[in-house]
Write a protein that holds these residues in place. Structure first.
Motif, PDB file in Angstrom:
ATOM      1  N   MET A   1     -20.494 -23.739 -62.096  1.00  0.00           N
ATOM      2  CA  MET A   1     -19.624 -24.827 -61.635  1.00  0.00           C
ATOM      3  C   MET A   1     -18.673 -25.214 -62.766  1.00  0.00           C
ATOM      4  O   MET A   1     -19.099 -25.504 -63.885  1.00  0.00           O
ATOM      5  CB  MET A   1     -20.452 -26.041 -61.225  1.00  0.00           C
ATOM      6  N   LYS A   2     -17.363 -25.192 -62.482  1.00  0.00           N
ATOM      7  CA  LYS A   2     -16.415 -25.547 -63.530  1.00  0.00           C
ATOM      8  C   LYS A   2     -16.425 -27.052 -63.772  1.00  0.00           C
ATOM      9  O   LYS A   2     -16.867 -27.830 -62.927  1.00  0.00           O
ATOM     10  CB  LYS A   2     -15.011 -25.084 -63.152  1.00  0.00           C
ATOM     11  N   ARG A   3     -15.922 -27.432 -64.923  1.00  0.00           N
ATOM     12  CA  ARG A   3     -15.888 -28.853 -65.253  1.00  0.00           C
ATOM     13  C   ARG A   3     -14.997 -29.594 -64.270  1.00  0.00           C
ATOM     14  O   ARG A   3     -13.837 -29.240 -64.061  1.00  0.00           O
ATOM     15  CB  ARG A   3     -15.390 -29.063 -66.682  1.00  0.00           C
ATOM     16  N   GLY A   4     -15.564 -30.613 -63.670  1.00  0.00           N
ATOM     17  CA  GLY A   4     -14.814 -31.425 -62.724  1.00  0.00           C
ATOM     18  C   GLY A   4     -14.727 -32.852 -63.211  1.00  0.00           C
ATOM     19  O   GLY A   4     -14.912 -33.150 -64.393  1.00  0.00           O
ATOM     20  N   PHE A   5     -14.478 -33.756 -62.275  1.00  0.00           N
ATOM     21  CA  PHE A   5     -14.279 -35.163 -62.633  1.00  0.00           C
ATOM     22  C   PHE A   5     -15.129 -36.074 -61.742  1.00  0.00           C
ATOM     23  O   PHE A   5     -14.776 -37.206 -61.470  1.00  0.00           O
ATOM     24  CB  PHE A   5     -12.788 -35.504 -62.527  1.00  0.00           C
ATOM     25  N   GLY A   6     -16.270 -35.532 -61.318  1.00  0.00           N
ATOM     26  CA  GLY A   6     -17.137 -36.290 -60.424  1.00  0.00           C
ATOM     27  C   GLY A   6     -17.975 -37.336 -61.132  1.00  0.00           C
ATOM     28  O   GLY A   6     -18.071 -38.480 -60.702  1.00  0.00           O
TER      29      GLY A   6
ATOM     30  N   HIS B   1     -22.619 -35.028 -64.758  1.00  0.00           N
ATOM     31  CA  HIS B   1     -22.494 -33.611 -64.453  1.00  0.00           C
ATOM     32  C   HIS B   1     -22.365 -32.751 -65.705  1.00  0.00           C
ATOM     33  O   HIS B   1     -22.562 -31.533 -65.638  1.00  0.00           O
ATOM     34  CB  HIS B   1     -21.278 -33.375 -63.556  1.00  0.00           C
ATOM     35  N   SER B   2     -22.029 -33.367 -66.811  1.00  0.00           N
ATOM     36  CA  SER B   2     -21.863 -32.605 -68.062  1.00  0.00           C
ATOM     37  C   SER B   2     -23.223 -32.163 -68.586  1.00  0.00           C
ATOM     38  O   SER B   2     -24.273 -32.636 -68.128  1.00  0.00           O
ATOM     39  CB  SER B   2     -21.146 -33.460 -69.104  1.00  0.00           C
ATOM     40  N   GLY B   3     -23.182 -31.264 -69.551  1.00  0.00           N
ATOM     41  CA  GLY B   3     -24.423 -30.778 -70.138  1.00  0.00           C
ATOM     42  C   GLY B   3     -24.982 -31.721 -71.186  1.00  0.00           C
ATOM     43  O   GLY B   3     -24.782 -32.942 -71.114  1.00  0.00           O
TER      44      GLY B   3
ATOM     45  N   SER C   1     -15.943 -36.777 -69.265  1.00  0.00           N
ATOM     46  CA  SER C   1     -17.211 -36.624 -69.970  1.00  0.00           C
ATOM     47  C   SER C   1     -16.974 -36.263 -71.434  1.00  0.00           C
ATOM     48  O   SER C   1     -15.834 -35.997 -71.840  1.00  0.00           O
ATOM     49  CB  SER C   1     -18.056 -35.533 -69.306  1.00  0.00           C
ATOM     50  N   PHE C   2     -18.063 -36.200 -72.180  1.00  0.00           N
ATOM     51  CA  PHE C   2     -17.936 -35.873 -73.605  1.00  0.00           C
ATOM     52  C   PHE C   2     -17.443 -34.446 -73.805  1.00  0.00           C
ATOM     53  O   PHE C   2     -16.948 -34.104 -74.888  1.00  0.00           O
ATOM     54  CB  PHE C   2     -19.268 -36.088 -74.324  1.00  0.00           C
ATOM     55  N   ASP C   3     -17.565 -33.596 -72.773  1.00  0.00           N
ATOM     56  CA  ASP C   3     -17.115 -32.222 -72.911  1.00  0.00           C
ATOM     57  C   ASP C   3     -15.827 -31.934 -72.134  1.00  0.00           C
ATOM     58  O   ASP C   3     -15.408 -30.771 -72.033  1.00  0.00           O
ATOM     59  CB  ASP C   3     -18.213 -31.247 -72.486  1.00  0.00           C
ATOM     60  N   THR C   4     -15.197 -32.969 -71.584  1.00  0.00           N
ATOM     61  CA  THR C   4     -13.892 -32.786 -70.939  1.00  0.00           C
ATOM     62  C   THR C   4     -12.865 -32.397 -72.001  1.00  0.00           C
ATOM     63  O   THR C   4     -12.841 -32.973 -73.091  1.00  0.00           O
ATOM     64  CB  THR C   4     -13.450 -34.082 -70.239  1.00  0.00           C
ATOM     65  N   THR C   5     -12.005 -31.438 -71.684  1.00  0.00           N
ATOM     66  CA  THR C   5     -10.995 -30.987 -72.642  1.00  0.00           C
ATOM     67  C   THR C   5      -9.600 -31.388 -72.168  1.00  0.00           C
ATOM     68  O   THR C   5      -9.384 -31.698 -70.991  1.00  0.00           O
ATOM     69  CB  THR C   5     -11.039 -29.467 -72.819  1.00  0.00           C
ATOM     70  N   GLU C   6      -8.662 -31.349 -73.093  1.00  0.00           N
ATOM     71  CA  GLU C   6      -7.277 -31.609 -72.726  1.00  0.00           C
ATOM     72  C   GLU C   6      -6.796 -30.582 -71.706  1.00  0.00           C
ATOM     73  O   GLU C   6      -6.026 -30.910 -70.798  1.00  0.00           O
ATOM     74  CB  GLU C   6      -6.384 -31.596 -73.971  1.00  0.00           C
ATOM     75  N   GLU C   7      -7.255 -29.354 -71.845  1.00  0.00           N
ATOM     76  CA  GLU C   7      -6.889 -28.310 -70.897  1.00  0.00           C
ATOM     77  C   GLU C   7      -7.402 -28.641 -69.502  1.00  0.00           C
ATOM     78  O   GLU C   7      -6.700 -28.379 -68.505  1.00  0.00           O
ATOM     79  CB  GLU C   7      -7.445 -26.958 -71.362  1.00  0.00           C
ATOM     80  N   ASP C   8      -8.608 -29.205 -69.433  1.00  0.00           N
ATOM     81  CA  ASP C   8      -9.141 -29.637 -68.131  1.00  0.00           C
ATOM     82  C   ASP C   8      -8.214 -30.665 -67.490  1.00  0.00           C
ATOM     83  O   ASP C   8      -7.933 -30.609 -66.288  1.00  0.00           O
ATOM     84  CB  ASP C   8     -10.530 -30.259 -68.303  1.00  0.00           C
ATOM     85  N   ILE C   9      -7.769 -31.620 -68.288  1.00  0.00           N
ATOM     86  CA  ILE C   9      -6.901 -32.683 -67.771  1.00  0.00           C
ATOM     87  C   ILE C   9      -5.590 -32.102 -67.251  1.00  0.00           C
ATOM     88  O   ILE C   9      -5.155 -32.400 -66.124  1.00  0.00           O
ATOM     89  CB  ILE C   9      -6.598 -33.727 -68.870  1.00  0.00           C
ATOM     90  N   HIS C  10      -4.953 -31.268 -68.034  1.00  0.00           N
ATOM     91  CA  HIS C  10      -3.649 -30.725 -67.641  1.00  0.00           C
ATOM     92  C   HIS C  10      -3.765 -29.825 -66.415  1.00  0.00           C
ATOM     93  O   HIS C  10      -2.889 -29.862 -65.536  1.00  0.00           O
ATOM     94  CB  HIS C  10      -3.033 -29.969 -68.816  1.00  0.00           C
ATOM     95  N   ALA C  11      -4.842 -29.044 -66.327  1.00  0.00           N
ATOM     96  CA  ALA C  11      -5.035 -28.190 -65.155  1.00  0.00           C
ATOM     97  C   ALA C  11      -5.275 -29.026 -63.907  1.00  0.00           C
ATOM     98  O   ALA C  11      -4.770 -28.713 -62.819  1.00  0.00           O
ATOM     99  CB  ALA C  11      -6.204 -27.239 -65.394  1.00  0.00           C
ATOM    100  N   PHE C  12      -6.033 -30.111 -64.063  1.00  0.00           N
ATOM    101  CA  PHE C  12      -6.327 -30.988 -62.931  1.00  0.00           C
ATOM    102  C   PHE C  12      -5.059 -31.682 -62.440  1.00  0.00           C
ATOM    103  O   PHE C  12      -4.804 -31.751 -61.229  1.00  0.00           O
ATOM    104  CB  PHE C  12      -7.372 -32.022 -63.353  1.00  0.00           C
TER     105      PHE C  12
END
Length: 342
Positions: A1-6, A10-12, A321-332
Motif C-alpha cells: 500500500m502506497k503512502r496515503g493521507f488517511g 497507517h505509517s510504519g 505522518s512522520f514518514d510523509t515526504t515532499e514528493e508524496d505531497i506534490h504527487a497528491f
C-alpha cells in the motif's frame, strides 16, 4: 500500500523503536510490569511530567481514555466533552459501557471547549435524578486539528476544580501539539492543572501501546486492579516500555512531530493555490480538512486512501505522518488537480 493521507496510524514504526524492542528481546524478564524497562519508564514519566506522575501502560488509545475516565468518574457521574471528541465519536461507546458514566457533549465550531460552553452542562449537582458532572475531557490537538493555547487549558482546569471536577486531556497526538506550541509536555499538562492524561505515540512512530498518566495523586486509587479488569494489562510489558523509553529519551517524538506538522503546512500551502478546494479549519498540526465536490473526492479516493469527515458537507480529512515526504505531497496535489479538471 502506497503512502496515503488517511491516518497517521497507517505509517510504519520508527527504526529506532524497532531497534529498542529488539534490544529488549534478550534473556528473561518478569512479566506484568515488574521488569527493569517498565520501572525505568515510570521514573522517566516522573522526570517528564513531575514527580507526582503515575503511568499505566495500556494497549491502545481507547484503553488510555477509558482507564483515565474510570479513575475520575463513577457510573452515576458524567464527562463533559466536545461533540467531536474521540471518546464520543470513535470509541464505540466504550466509556459508557466500561465505566458506565454518561458523556455530556457540547457542539463546538472548532472542536474546542470553552468555559462558557462547558457551563451549559454544569447543572443538576446534588439532584439524584441527573448524572453528576465530574470531569471535563479535551483533546489536544482536537479532532479538527485545532489547538488549545496554554491559557485556554488553564482556564478549563480552573473551572473544573472550581466545581470539584477533574480535567482530562486526550493526548493521542500530544507531541504534535507540543511542537506546534513550542512547549514541553509538562508545561502543557501538569503545570496547568491537568489531572489525567492519555499519552499516545502510535500516531507518531511507535509500534503499539499508549498510556494513562495520572497527574493528580488523588486519582491513583487501586489502578492496578482497574487496569487488569479492563483487560489492559500486558504480560510482556517490557516491549511496550522499551519503545516508549526510546521515544522519550532519543527525541524522536519531537523529530517525528516536527516533520508531520511541516508536511501538513506544505500540503496546506499547495492546496491554497488550487481553485475549487476550501480549507475548513486552521492547519495547526498534521491534519488538513478541506471541502471539495463529492465527485472529485470520490475519484481521488480511487488513487489515494483518505477519510471523508463530513460527507453531507463534502468535507474530507488529509493526515500527514512522520514518514510523509515532499514528493508524496506534490504527487497528491497533482492528482487532485487532475481530478478537478475532469
Amino acid at each position: 500500500m502506497k503512502r496515503g493521507f488517511g491516518s497517521d496510524n497507517h505509517s510504519g514504526v520508527s527504526p529506532e523503536v524497532i531497534e529498542a524492542i529488539a534490544m529488549a528481546n534478550s534473556e528473561h524478564a518478569l512479566a506484568y510490569g515488574d521488569d527493569e524497562y517498565t520501572k525505568r519508564l515510570e521514573e522517566l514519566f516522573k522526570e517528564t511530567f513531575g514527580q507526582q506522575a503515575r503511568v499505566y501502560l495500556v494497549f491502545n488509545g481507547t484503553g488510555a481514555n477509558v482507564l483515565s475516565i474510570d479513575a475520575m468518574c463513577r457510573s452515576h457521574e458524567a464527562v463533559v466533552c466536545a461533540e467531536t471528541a474521540h471518546i464520543n465519536v470513535d470509541e464505540c461507546g466504550a466509556p459508557q459501557r466500561v465505566v458506565g458514566c454518561r458523556l455530556l457533549t457540547v457542539d463546538t465550531p472548532d472542536g474546542k471547549l470553552t468555559p462558557a460552553l462547558v457551563k451549559t452542562r454544569l447543572h443538576g449537582f446534588g439532584f439524584e435524578h441527573h448524572s453528576q458532572p465530574k470531569a471535563i475531557s479535551i483533546s489536544q490537538p482536537t479532532e479538527l486539528g485545532t489547538l488549545y493555547t496554554l491559557d485556554e487549558i488553564k482556564v478549563l482546569a480552573d473551572l473544573a476544580h472550581e466545581y470539584n471536577m477533574y480535567l482530562h486531556v486526550d493526548g493521542a497526538r500530544l507531541a504534535n501539539a507540543a511542537v506546534a506550541l513550542g512547549c514541553s509536555f509538562k508545561e502543557m499538562t501538569t503545570d496547568l492543572g491537568v489531572d489525567a492524561l492519555s499519552f499516545g505515540g502510535t500516531k507518531n512512530g511507535l509500534l503499539m501501546g499508549e498510556s494513562c498518566v495520572l497527574l493528580n495523586p488523588a486519582l491513583d486509587v487501586d489502578m492496578k486492579y482497574r487496569r487488569k479488569q479492563m483487560t489492559q494489562l500486558a504480560s510482556k510489558m517490557r516491549f511496550m516500555a522499551a519503545q516508549m523509553i526510546c521515544y522519550l529519551e532519543s527525541g524522536i517524538w519531537r523529530r517525528n512531530a516536527e516533520h508531520s506538522n511541516a508536511m501538513a503546512q506544505l500540503l496546506r500551502r499547495e492546496v491554497e493555490k488550487v481553485e475549487g478546494v476550501k480549507i475548513m479549519y486552521p492547519v495547526q498540526v498534521n491534519s488538513v480538512f478541506v471541502q471539495l465536490s463529492t465527485a472529485v473526492w470520490h475519484r481521488l479516493q480511487e488513487r489515494y486512501f483518505f477519510y471523508d469527515w463530513d460527507e453531507a458537507a463534502d468535507v474530507v480529512r488529509w493526515m500527514c505522518s512522520f514518514d510523509t515526504t515532499e514528493e508524496d505531497i506534490h504527487a497528491f496535489v497533482a492528482a487532485l488537480k487532475e481530478e478537478l479538471n475532469k
